[in-house]
Design a protein around this motif. Structure first.
Motif, short mmCIF file in Angstrom:
data_model
loop_
_atom_site.label_atom_id
_atom_site.label_comp_id
_atom_site.label_asym_id
_atom_site.label_seq_id
_atom_site.Cartn_x
_atom_site.Cartn_y
_atom_site.Cartn_z
N ARG A 22 -1.21 11.64 4.88
CA ARG A 22 -1.52 11.55 3.28
C ARG A 22 -2.67 12.53 3.12
NH1 ARG A 22 -0.95 5.80 0.25
NH2 ARG A 22 1.38 5.89 0.13
N ASP B 19 -6.11 13.86 10.82
CA ASP B 19 -6.42 13.66 9.68
C ASP B 19 -6.99 15.08 8.79
OD1 ASP B 19 -8.70 13.72 10.61
OD2 ASP B 19 -9.24 11.68 9.69
N ALA C 270 0.09 2.33 10.07
CA ALA C 270 -0.19 2.40 8.91
C ALA C 270 -1.36 3.68 8.73
CB ALA C 270 -0.90 1.13 8.07
N GLN C 271 -2.21 3.58 9.75
CA GLN C 271 -3.31 4.71 9.75
C GLN C 271 -3.08 5.86 9.83
OE1 GLN C 271 -6.67 3.72 8.80
NE2 GLN C 271 -6.74 5.98 8.76
N GLU D 3 0.70 -1.19 0.17
CA GLU D 3 0.07 -0.01 -0.14
C GLU D 3 1.00 1.27 0.06
OE1 GLU D 3 -3.22 2.57 2.99
OE2 GLU D 3 -2.66 0.16 3.41
N PHE D 4 1.87 1.12 0.77
CA PHE D 4 2.89 2.48 1.10
C PHE D 4 3.97 2.38 0.06
CE2 PHE D 4 0.23 2.27 4.80
CZ PHE D 4 -0.07 3.83 4.90
N HIS E 172 -0.02 7.06 8.77
CA HIS E 172 0.25 7.43 7.62
C HIS E 172 -0.72 7.77 6.59
CE1 HIS E 172 4.75 7.30 8.13
NE2 HIS E 172 4.75 6.08 8.81
N ARG E 173 -1.90 7.02 6.58
CA ARG E 173 -2.96 7.37 6.05
C ARG E 173 -3.36 8.95 6.08
NH1 ARG E 173 -4.81 2.03 7.36
NH2 ARG E 173 -4.09 0.52 5.86
N ASN E 174 -3.57 9.03 7.55
CA ASN E 174 -4.04 10.22 7.92
C ASN E 174 -3.12 11.36 7.62
OD1 ASN E 174 -6.20 9.12 9.20
ND2 ASN E 174 -5.27 8.95 11.10
#
Length: 476
Positions: free
Chosen positions: A212, A284, A205-206, A178-179, A208-210
């Motif tokens: 982004r 986020d 992971a969450q 994913e990353f 890093h999603r936030n």
């Protein structure tokens, strides 16, 4: 092997007392087996229903002439479920218990399952051969989501290498895929993986999603301000101060330590050429702070921020230490706030699975009753929707959805109670150790949820001054 319901025999030129027969699975006799559990895997059964039994079973004929299967009971059972035939390699075999057990042990112990790397390569080859995700799922009897996830890993060189060379878990490899291309995210994920902190990976992971999402939101908000003619400053540029720390009121001579009123943002924007905004990522989302790039034209609100006529070296050192400590506190609070945002999203995904399970925890009814009787408050106006936890479609009428599922009444009440507490925990729940957060998180842990680093801080299992686990390990 062509499926049929007739018994067939294929003569072999080089074997004596050997037949290859295809018989209805219902006619095969299954010999006693060393494998005590014969649970049919759903994917295996689906494969047999679609393709039939592809691998020969091995057996012999008993005194009555019936075919007895010694090696292949799972294939026979699956073929019975599928209503199809089974190929049997009929040989001359002894029927003593000792020989049977020895042969079955050897046959089962010496089988090596496909590795994850083998499976990744096979799925990728199926895709390159023209099969869609649905086609691969149909041909292999695998869930479509699992097929899609496997192909995602297979298309990532880094994720595939991690599976093949380092034997990382498939879930971890999926996150690496994913990353891929995000050096910061993959470096941190690999650090957690190498230190054995796989339980923390969903939370990392969450985050890093936030980041982004927040970065995209920051860029959008910055552009909106620039289009309005408002200057935008960088967090590290310096030369500016927040309006909340400035004032246009003079310092009274009789009270030099007074705390002055803050600048009005609208008035400052209209009158001061140094008006600007600082747009930063927070969780986020984007957070906007009004600042002034010409702070010397104003007065510091707080006495400690005003120039001192003279300071001794000791006073200067003390002031510098205080400023450093304050900066460290702000950094820690921001870090924990970001961790908490990520943990909340992972936790709520876990709760959705809990609410959707067929059987709720044994003490769910007691816990639900205690929450609903006590009542909660939405301190942060960030209510968690019950319909989200229950998986009610966006365009569905919630009341109608529930009325059609009378057997889900306890699930609905349970979801309502969970949503109430989740709402009450709020955005800054990591700092609410004396509220519902502690017993709530401990209860989730008892139900099988794995607490993240920041959630452990809330429950007292870790200190707020602690770094994340992988960071601590790397520093030692």
């Amino acid at each position: 092997m062509t499926e049929n319901t007739q018994t067939t025999t294929t003569d072999t030129a080089d074997a004596v007392g050997v037949d290859l027969v295809t018989i209805p699975a219902s006619e095969a006799v299954i010999e006693d087996n060393v494998r005590t559990a014969a649970d049919l895997d759903a994917a295996f059964l689906a494969s047999v229903k679609r393709h039939g039994v592809l691998l020969l079973t091995i057996g012999y004929r008993n005194a009555d002439g019936a075919v007895v299967v010694r090696d292949g009971q799972m294939r026979v059972l699956a073929a019975r479920e599928a209503g199809t035939t089974v190929p049997v390699f009929v040989t001359e075999r002894g029927d003593t218990p000792a020989q049977r057990i020895a042969e079955q042990l050897v046959a089962n112990e010496r089988r090596t399952a496909l590795t994850d790397g083998d499976r990744l390569n096979a799925y990728r080859q199926l895709e390159l051969a023209g099969l869609s995700v649905a086609g691969i799922a149909r041909e292999t009897g695998t869930d479509k989501e699992q097929v899609q996830a496997t192909l995602t890993v297979a298309k990532s060189e880094a994720a595939t290498a991690a599976v093949v060379d380092r034997q990382v878990s498939f879930d971890a490899a999926l996150l690496l895929a994913e990353f891929e291309g995000d050096e910061d995210a993959t470096a941190e994920l690999n650090e957690y993986i190498s230190e054995g902190y796989d339980d923390e990976l969903p939370f990392v992971a969450q985050q890093h999603r936030n980041r982004r999402i927040a970065a995209a939101e920051v860029a959008k908000v910055q552009e909106q301000y620039r289009e309005q003619g408002v200057a935008v400053v960088d967090d590290i540029s310096g030369g500016w101060k927040r309006l909340t720390g400035l004032s246009d009121e003079p310092v009274p001579e009789d009270d030099p330590q007074v705390f002055l009123p803050a600048l009005d943002e609208d008035a400052h924007a209209a009158a001061c050429g140094g008006h600007a905004v600082l747009v930063r990522a927070s969780g986020d989302s984007a957070h906007v702070t009004a600042v002034c790039t010409t702070p010397d034209q104003h007065t510091a609100r707080a006495f400690c921020d005003r120039p001192a006529p003279e300071l001794t070296p000791e006073q200067e050192a003390e002031r510098a230490a205080e400023a450093e400590a304050a900066a460290a506190r702000r950094e820690r609070e921001n870090r924990l706030a970001d961790e908490w945002t990520a943990a909340s999203e992972v936790r709520r995904t876990w709760l959705t699975g809990l609410v959707g399970s067929k059987t709720l925890p044994k003490d769910a009814a007691r816990w639900t009753a205690s929450v609903l009787i006590a009542g909660t408050r939405d301190y942060y106006c960030q209510g968690v929707r019950v319909t989200d936890l229950l998986g009610v479609p966006e365009d569905a009428d919630a009341a109608e959805w529930a009325s059609k599922r009378p057997g889900k009444a306890q699930h609905v009440a349970f979801a309502f109670a969970l949503a109430e507490v989740e709402t009450n925990v709020g955005r800054y729940g990591w700092g609410m150790a004396d509220t519902v957060a502690v017993p709530y998180l401990n209860q989730l842990s008892a139900w099988g949820y794995t607490l993240s680093h920041v959630e452990q801080i809330v429950t007292g299992a870790a200190s707020a001054n602690d770094e994340a686990p992988a960071t601590i390990e790397a520093a030692e």
